[in-house]
Design an enzyme around this catalytic site. Structure first.
Site, mmCIF file in Angstrom:
data_model
loop_
_atom_site.group_PDB
_atom_site.id
_atom_site.type_symbol
_atom_site.label_atom_id
_atom_site.label_comp_id
_atom_site.label_asym_id
_atom_site.label_seq_id
_atom_site.Cartn_x
_atom_site.Cartn_y
_atom_site.Cartn_z
ATOM 1 C CB CYS A 381 40.010 48.104 42.058
ATOM 2 S SG CYS A 381 40.942 46.665 42.759
ATOM 3 C CB CYS A 384 43.138 50.209 42.769
ATOM 4 S SG CYS A 384 43.490 49.137 41.731
#
Length: 461
Positions: A381, A384
């Site tokens: 991600c 993230c």
């Protein structure tokens, strides 16, 4: 649909009125007419000059080609498809200016710059610096911010050009809105709306070209753009000749860091969209774009209600690979079926790596020895990844404070559990487990800088 053609202001050569009439026949007439002897002679004459696109006489707006070209397609030499992988390797260390010059030199009037009204204005500046004629087109979805429309006008005046605007089909838009409403994309995903308002108009535009130039950068989206080359055969769209391999895609700033691109814009005094000063980095349609907050990745301002893997509108869907986590949770299955290892993040001794049993124990305990802050994450991600630095810094600041900093990988087989028990809606989701509370508290903000995270912790511990 009215189109406005774009080139630099330089004019090379001229045409008589009779030549122009024949040229209009060549552009809009049937293929058989192009075979006539008189027109073939005229085309051969036109090969010796490049006509300034801004010099086009007043158009009949009822006659619009897919992507307008004033010069017959024969002007551009067709390069073999197999050459582009080699060319990409040769240009991998080239400057954006050199790549832009090569693209314009190779394709002439059969190439155009895709301009979205964001920082890809750098492409127009690079094109200007080459001294070659160039063309620009943009997709007007009908849902852009007012600031973007004003910015289009500023760019046209700054560079003395006319942007070629492509519009969605009115009947298709009407059908979508009548059947699903104005904001259906919030409920069933943005792909359908983007397909009607962006992808299909782009497809029409590219059918009149042999190549196009985009502002894609590798650092814009680690999940979908990390492998884009500076030049490639377009994997999705078709060009003038039709079929696979008929369109070439140039990405001159693919290897440029976003900070360096902005340094270039400031150094050259290039006008920029006023939305940038309001926190917008990646700019799209008004309902689907918002400013990014501290600690967020630039693409997180686009389609923020969706999973990180869907952060493309379809214009560059050839970038997207399948990212299904395999059975051992350590790899991703790519589009070609091969498995690649995903490098983990938040990988530092100061952050505890919780497994399923560990996070379940935290959920069960009502009286904990320490408070805990836990990030539910997926290593692929980009959002993230964007908060990794601030989260690691948070762990250092909280060392020895009685607050444990931890991570839990919540994708793959653990995603359903995380959605049911850990309040996961999107990555990353941050939870605080107080010492004397049965349920964790979800971090409500999207500001993921270390100061905001510290304020959250201090308010609860």
């Amino acid at each position: 649909m009215a189109l406005s053609l774009t080139s630099s202001s330089a004019i090379y050569g001229s045409l008589s009125s009779s030549s122009y009439d024949q040229q209009r026949v060549g552009q809009f007439g049937s293929f058989e007419r192009l075979q006539t002897e008189s027109l073939a002679v005229n085309i051969s004459r036109r090969r010796s000059c490049v006509i300034a696109l801004n010099a086009e006489p007043k158009r009949n707006d009822n006659i619009v080609p897919s992507a307008a070209t004033l010069v017959a397609p024969e002007l551009s030499e067709k390069v073999e498809v197999d050459d582009y992988e080699k060319l990409a390797k040769e240009l991998v260390n080239a400057s954006p200016l050199e790549i832009m010059d090569k693209a314009l030199e190779k394709f002439g009037n059969d190439i155009a710059i895709a301009f979205s009204g964001a920082e890809d204005v750098a492409l127009i500046e690079y094109a200007r610096l080459t001294g070659r004629p160039f063309r620009v087109f943009s997709l007007d979805t009908g849902r852009l911010n007012p600031e973007t429309y004003r910015y289009f006008d500023t760019v046209e005046k700054q560079y003395n050009i006319h942007i070629e605007y492509m519009f969605p089909d009115a009947v298709e838009v009407q059908g979508l809105v009548r059947s699903k409403g104005l904001f259906s994309f919030y409920e069933d995903g943005h792909q359908e709306c983007c397909r009607v308002r962006k992808v299909r108009p782009l497809r029409r535009a590219l059918k009149g070209l042999r190549a196009w130039i985009t502002g894609q950068r590798k650092d814009q989206s680690p999940g979908t753009r990390s492998e884009i080359p500076v030049v490639q055969v377009d994997p999705v769209f078709e060009g003038l000749d039709g079929g696979a391999g008929s369109l070439v895609k140039w990405n001159p700033v693919a290897n440029v860091d976003g900070k360096d691109l902005w340094s270039f814009l400031r150094a050259m005094d290039v006008p920029v969209n006023s939305l940038h000063a309001q926190g917008y980095i990646s700019i799209g349609c008004e309902p689907c774009t918002r400013p990014v907050l501290p600690g967020q990745h630039e693409r997180e301002g686009r389609w923020w209600w969706e999973d990180a893997k869907a952060k493309e509108c379809g214009l560059h869907k050839g970038n997207i690979k399948e990212q299904n986590v395999n059975s051992n949770g350590n790899g991703a299955v790519q589009a070609n079926g091969t498995t690649t290892t995903i490098q983990d993040i938040f990988d530092t001794p100061s952050i505890v790596n919780l497994r399923r049993a560990g996070i379940e124990n935290l959920l069960k305990l009502e009286n904990r020895k320490d408070s805990w802050i836990v990030v539910n994450y997926a290593p692929w991600c980009p959002f993230c990844q964007a908060m990794e630095g601030s989260y690691v810094e948070l762990a250092h600041k909280l060392a020895g404070s009685g607050v444990k900093v931890a991570k839990f990988r919540a994708d793959g087989d653990q995603k359903v559990f995380a959605q049911q028990e850990l309040q996961l809606r999107s990555f990353p989701t941050i939870l605080f487990f107080p010492k004397h509370a049965s349920r964790p508290v979800k971090y409500p903000s999207e500001q993921r800088d270390v100061d905001s995270l510290m304020a959250f912790v201090n308010a609860l511990r």
